[in-house]
Design a protein around this motif. Structure first.
Motif, PDB file in Angstrom:
ATOM      1  N   PRO A   1      -3.250  -9.224   3.559  1.00 15.62           N
ATOM      2  CA  PRO A   1      -3.484 -10.402   2.706  1.00 15.62           C
ATOM      3  C   PRO A   1      -3.169 -11.754   3.346  1.00 15.62           C
ATOM      4  CG  PRO A   1      -1.726  -8.989   1.827  1.00 15.62           C
ATOM      5  CD  PRO A   1      -2.387  -8.233   2.929  1.00 15.62           C
ATOM      6  N   ASN A   2      -2.211 -11.789   4.260  1.00 12.28           N
ATOM      7  CA  ASN A   2      -1.835 -13.094   4.827  1.00 12.28           C
ATOM      8  C   ASN A   2      -2.344 -13.315   6.250  1.00 12.28           C
ATOM      9  OD1 ASN A   2      -0.198 -14.555   2.768  1.00 12.28           O
ATOM     10  ND2 ASN A   2       0.836 -12.567   2.754  1.00 12.28           N
ATOM     11  N   ILE A   3      -3.188 -12.427   6.734  1.00  9.42           N
ATOM     12  CA  ILE A   3      -3.736 -12.575   8.093  1.00  9.42           C
ATOM     13  C   ILE A   3      -5.175 -13.072   7.985  1.00  9.42           C
ATOM     14  CG2 ILE A   3      -4.284 -11.397  10.266  1.00  9.42           C
ATOM     15  CD1 ILE A   3      -1.915  -9.576   9.801  1.00  9.42           C
ATOM     16  N   ASP A   4      -5.410 -14.251   8.524  1.00  9.44           N
ATOM     17  CA  ASP A   4      -6.705 -14.914   8.322  1.00  9.44           C
ATOM     18  C   ASP A   4      -7.615 -14.821   9.542  1.00  9.44           C
ATOM     19  OD1 ASP A   4      -5.832 -15.797   5.760  1.00  9.44           O
ATOM     20  OD2 ASP A   4      -4.634 -17.323   6.764  1.00  9.44           O
ATOM     21  N   GLY A   5      -7.334 -13.892  10.431  1.00  6.25           N
ATOM     22  CA  GLY A   5      -8.177 -13.748  11.614  1.00  6.25           C
ATOM     23  C   GLY A   5      -7.317 -13.603  12.849  1.00  6.25           C
ATOM     24  N   GLY A   6      -7.928 -13.825  14.007  1.00  4.53           N
ATOM     25  CA  GLY A   6      -7.174 -13.563  15.228  1.00  4.53           C
ATOM     26  C   GLY A   6      -7.426 -14.549  16.343  1.00  4.53           C
ATOM     27  N   LEU A   7      -6.424 -14.671  17.210  1.00  2.27           N
ATOM     28  CA  LEU A   7      -6.571 -15.389  18.475  1.00  2.27           C
ATOM     29  C   LEU A   7      -6.625 -14.300  19.542  1.00  2.27           C
ATOM     30  CD1 LEU A   7      -6.669 -18.036  20.071  1.00  2.27           C
ATOM     31  CD2 LEU A   7      -4.190 -18.146  19.989  1.00  2.27           C
ATOM     32  N   ILE A   8      -7.768 -14.210  20.190  1.00  2.00           N
ATOM     33  CA  ILE A   8      -8.073 -13.035  20.997  1.00  2.00           C
ATOM     34  C   ILE A   8      -8.120 -13.402  22.473  1.00  2.00           C
ATOM     35  CG2 ILE A   8      -9.672 -11.070  21.191  1.00  2.00           C
ATOM     36  CD1 ILE A   8      -8.834 -11.651  18.269  1.00  2.00           C
TER      37      ILE A   8
END
Ligand code: PGA
Length: 245
Positions: free
Chosen positions: A220-227
């Motif tokens: 719920p609190n993860i809005d995507g990623g830095l990859i």
């Protein structure tokens, strides 16, 4: 509803030819309307064309306005190159280039002045987690941003990147990442208010891959990623984008 963000961080990789080749693969990206795609490239490649739905990001910026700072690149220059995002405070810059909180705050300020969204990286070292100091470390790193007014704070994106997970293939579990993301939102609520905490985008970074992105992005609190590593291969990056919806 917050949007999802998939931001690639190429770090110091790719020749010009390789960069062009990878970008050409992006034309076939399929993404939902609610997903933002960003590529943080090395400075010399920022002039390259990207498909309109791929936003340009830089990996660093000078803390100074302009002038006699040989080798530096200003926020004003990035803006003139249509750069919309910039990583600040990546653990590699904190470690190898000794970037301190004052410099990081100045960089964030320069970017906001130039309407570029800072992607502010925070995260604990392995020994800090083992000593159960990770919440304390995250709070200290967030405190730097809490010098901003609420309006300016809303112009920032945060990336939680546990240092022990970066480039190691050892990712945080969905629950470990979610626990910190949730904690970051509590800190923001305590400093500003709930509406601001609910609005801020918080990305996860650290060995995020095509295999684990779906699980992480569904928290719920993860809005995507830095990859990092997985953004260097078109197929992997596209698979991660498909996990963001
Ligand atoms: P990684 O890097 O995905 O290769 O672990 C992430 C980052 O450093 O931003």
């Amino acid at each position: 509803m917050r949007k999802k963000v998939v931001a690639g961080n190429w770090k110091m990789n790719k020749s010009l030819e390789e960069a062009n080749l990878l970008l050409s693969e992006f034309n076939s990206i399929k993404k939902s309307d609610n997903t933002e795609i960003i590529i943080c490239m090395p400075y010399p490649y920022l002039f390259l064309e990207t498909p309109s739905f791929v936003k340009k990001g830089a990996q660093n910026v000078s803390e100074h306005l302009r002038g006699a700072y040989t080798g530096e690149v200003s926020a004003e220059m990035l803006k003139s190159m249509r750069v919309e995002y910039c990583i600040v405070g990546h653990s590699e810059r904190r470690k190898y280039f000794k970037e301190c909180d004052d410099a990081l705050y100045a960089k964030v300020t320069r970017l906001i002045e130039n309407e570029i969204t800072p992607i502010f990286c925070i995260g604990e070292l392995l020994e800090e987690r083992e000593e159960k100091k990770h919440f304390h470390v995250i709070k200290k790193q967030m405190d730097v941003l809490f010098n901003l007014s609420k309006d300016d704070f809303k112009k920032i994106m945060i990336a939680y990147e546990p240092v022990w997970a970066i480039g190691t293939g050892k990712t945080a579990s969905n629950e470990e990442a979610e626990e910190i993301h949730h904690y970051i939102r509590i800190l923001i609520e305590e400093k500003y208010e709930k509406a601001t905490a609910d609005e801020i985008l918080i990305l996860y970074g650290g060995s995020c891959s095509a295999l684990n992105a779906d699980g992480l992005f569904s928290m719920p609190n993860i809005d995507g990623g830095l990859i990092g590593g997985a953004s260097l291969q078109g197929a992997d990056f596209k698979a991660i984008i498909s996990a963001a919806h």
